[in-house]
Write a protein that holds these residues in place. Structure first.
Motif, PDB file in Angstrom:
ATOM      1  N   GLU A 142      41.210  35.666  33.427  1.00  0.00           N
ATOM      2  CA  GLU A 142      41.989  35.038  34.490  1.00  0.00           C
ATOM      3  C   GLU A 142      41.349  35.254  35.857  1.00  0.00           C
ATOM      4  O   GLU A 142      41.522  34.451  36.769  1.00  0.00           O
ATOM      5  CB  GLU A 142      43.416  35.573  34.485  1.00  0.00           C
ATOM      6  N   LYS A 143      40.639  36.358  36.003  1.00  0.00           N
ATOM      7  CA  LYS A 143      39.934  36.652  37.246  1.00  0.00           C
ATOM      8  C   LYS A 143      38.488  36.994  36.905  1.00  0.00           C
ATOM      9  O   LYS A 143      38.195  37.486  35.815  1.00  0.00           O
ATOM     10  CB  LYS A 143      40.589  37.829  37.970  1.00  0.00           C
ATOM     11  N   LYS A 144      37.611  36.758  37.858  1.00  0.00           N
ATOM     12  CA  LYS A 144      36.182  36.924  37.591  1.00  0.00           C
ATOM     13  C   LYS A 144      35.835  38.340  37.190  1.00  0.00           C
ATOM     14  O   LYS A 144      34.966  38.567  36.347  1.00  0.00           O
ATOM     15  CB  LYS A 144      35.392  36.539  38.846  1.00  0.00           C
ATOM     16  N   GLU A 145      36.523  39.318  37.779  1.00  0.00           N
ATOM     17  CA  GLU A 145      36.142  40.701  37.535  1.00  0.00           C
ATOM     18  C   GLU A 145      36.725  41.292  36.259  1.00  0.00           C
ATOM     19  O   GLU A 145      36.320  42.368  35.850  1.00  0.00           O
ATOM     20  CB  GLU A 145      36.568  41.578  38.734  1.00  0.00           C
ATOM     21  N   ARG A 146      37.652  40.602  35.618  1.00  0.00           N
ATOM     22  CA  ARG A 146      38.373  41.198  34.503  1.00  0.00           C
ATOM     23  C   ARG A 146      38.238  40.342  33.238  1.00  0.00           C
ATOM     24  O   ARG A 146      38.468  39.126  33.265  1.00  0.00           O
ATOM     25  CB  ARG A 146      39.846  41.346  34.876  1.00  0.00           C
ATOM     26  N   ASP A 196      32.504  32.184  32.853  1.00  0.00           N
ATOM     27  CA  ASP A 196      33.185  31.901  34.112  1.00  0.00           C
ATOM     28  C   ASP A 196      34.677  32.143  33.910  1.00  0.00           C
ATOM     29  O   ASP A 196      35.140  32.282  32.765  1.00  0.00           O
ATOM     30  CB  ASP A 196      32.939  30.455  34.554  1.00  0.00           C
ATOM     31  N   VAL A 197      35.407  32.147  34.999  1.00  0.00           N
ATOM     32  CA  VAL A 197      36.851  32.334  34.892  1.00  0.00           C
ATOM     33  C   VAL A 197      37.443  31.245  33.989  1.00  0.00           C
ATOM     34  O   VAL A 197      37.080  30.075  34.079  1.00  0.00           O
ATOM     35  CB  VAL A 197      37.488  32.285  36.289  1.00  0.00           C
ATOM     36  N   ASP A 227      30.541  41.136  40.656  1.00  0.00           N
ATOM     37  CA  ASP A 227      30.677  39.694  40.858  1.00  0.00           C
ATOM     38  C   ASP A 227      29.846  38.885  39.850  1.00  0.00           C
ATOM     39  O   ASP A 227      29.355  37.793  40.158  1.00  0.00           O
ATOM     40  CB  ASP A 227      30.270  39.308  42.296  1.00  0.00           C
ATOM     41  N   HIS A 228      29.683  39.430  38.639  1.00  0.00           N
ATOM     42  CA  HIS A 228      28.938  38.718  37.605  1.00  0.00           C
ATOM     43  C   HIS A 228      29.800  37.630  36.986  1.00  0.00           C
ATOM     44  O   HIS A 228      30.998  37.818  36.750  1.00  0.00           O
ATOM     45  CB  HIS A 228      28.490  39.683  36.509  1.00  0.00           C
ATOM     46  N   GLU A 229      29.159  36.521  36.673  1.00  0.00           N
ATOM     47  CA  GLU A 229      29.895  35.446  36.021  1.00  0.00           C
ATOM     48  C   GLU A 229      30.032  35.669  34.524  1.00  0.00           C
ATOM     49  O   GLU A 229      31.011  35.291  33.914  1.00  0.00           O
ATOM     50  CB  GLU A 229      29.191  34.110  36.285  1.00  0.00           C
ATOM     51  N   ASN A 230      29.005  36.271  33.908  1.00  0.00           N
ATOM     52  CA  ASN A 230      28.981  36.425  32.453  1.00  0.00           C
ATOM     53  C   ASN A 230      29.504  37.795  32.042  1.00  0.00           C
ATOM     54  O   ASN A 230      29.042  38.819  32.535  1.00  0.00           O
ATOM     55  CB  ASN A 230      27.557  36.272  31.928  1.00  0.00           C
ATOM     56  N   MET A 231      30.445  37.785  31.116  1.00  0.00           N
ATOM     57  CA  MET A 231      30.965  39.030  30.564  1.00  0.00           C
ATOM     58  C   MET A 231      31.060  38.911  29.048  1.00  0.00           C
ATOM     59  O   MET A 231      31.218  37.807  28.513  1.00  0.00           O
ATOM     60  CB  MET A 231      32.338  39.378  31.158  1.00  0.00           C
TER      61      MET A 231
END
Lengths: 113, 111
Positions: A69-73, A51-52, A28-32
């Motif tokens: 498009e989604k937070k996890e991807r 963020d998304v 559930d991290h916001e930063n990727m």
């Protein structure tokens, strides 16, 4: 355990192909982040997302785009692969606040022929 | 872009020897992290140092942050083959969302 999963460990593509590299995190991290790693050059940031649907260019965004498009991807797209994009690609997500740290996937070794 | 220089670039030593690797910058670090990357895997965080002069120990690994916060070192005592890997330093914090990585030191410990 926290996990960042990259869809492929090895990919071989031809010049001009469109390439998708997928990354999923379960924290559930916001930063990727997407990095590429080349011998002698370390890790260089391509794009990151905080963020998304939000994205920012890193140091070497040319020839790449991203999608969140989604937070996890967080997906990295090579619109038209070139031989100089042969590299190890690493995805990461980041905790925030005190003790922030990066969690990395195992990487995708991409070869463009 | 933050420039982090690591030295040496390559290091090959016998099991049981001690070693030190270095990370330097022309700018002041807000904080500094050390990661280890084993072959075929992504980097894994070892430690974060924040305060100038700080020393942290993780079993046989000792991490030091320079007083001026522009350099850091990693010392390994009695190296083991399991210490083999790429050691990366990274700076983050006051650069917004980005972490900047050094070029890494590739360590091989020979049994």
């Amino acid at each position: 355990d926290v996990k960042v999963t990259q869809s492929s460990r090895y990919l071989v593509k031809r010049t001009g192909e469109k390439v998708f590299l997928e990354c999923v995190q379960d924290m559930d991290h916001e930063n990727m982040f997407w990095y590429r790693q080349d011998p002698g050059l370390g890790l260089r940031l391509i794009y990151f997302s905080y963020d998304v649907k939000m994205k920012e260019k890193g140091d070497i965004p040319e020839g790449y785009s991203v999608s969140r498009e989604k937070k996890e991807r967080f997906s990295l797209i090579l619109e038209s692969a070139s031989t100089n994009q042969t590299s190890m690609y690493l995805c990461a997500s980041r905790t925030t606040g005190l003790g922030e740290k990066l969690f990395f996937g195992s990487g995708t070794q991409l070869s463009v022929l | 872009t933050q420039l982090l220089e690591q030295s040496p670039q390559f290091l090959s030593i016998q099991e049981g020897e001690n070693l030190t690797v270095y990370c330097n910058s022309s700018s002041v670090f807000s904080s500094l992290q050390w990661y280890r990357q084993e072959p075929g895997e992504g980097p894994v965080l070892l430690v974060t140092v924040v305060t100038g002069g700080e020393v942290k120990k993780l079993k046989r690994l000792t991490f030091q942050f320079g007083d001026a916060r522009k350099d850091s070192s990693l010392h390994i005592t009695a190296a083991q083959p399991g210490d083999t890997g790429l050691y990366l330093c990274a700076e983050g914090g006051n650069t917004g969302n980005q972490f900047y990585f050094g070029t890494g030191t590739s360590l091989t410990v020979i049994p």
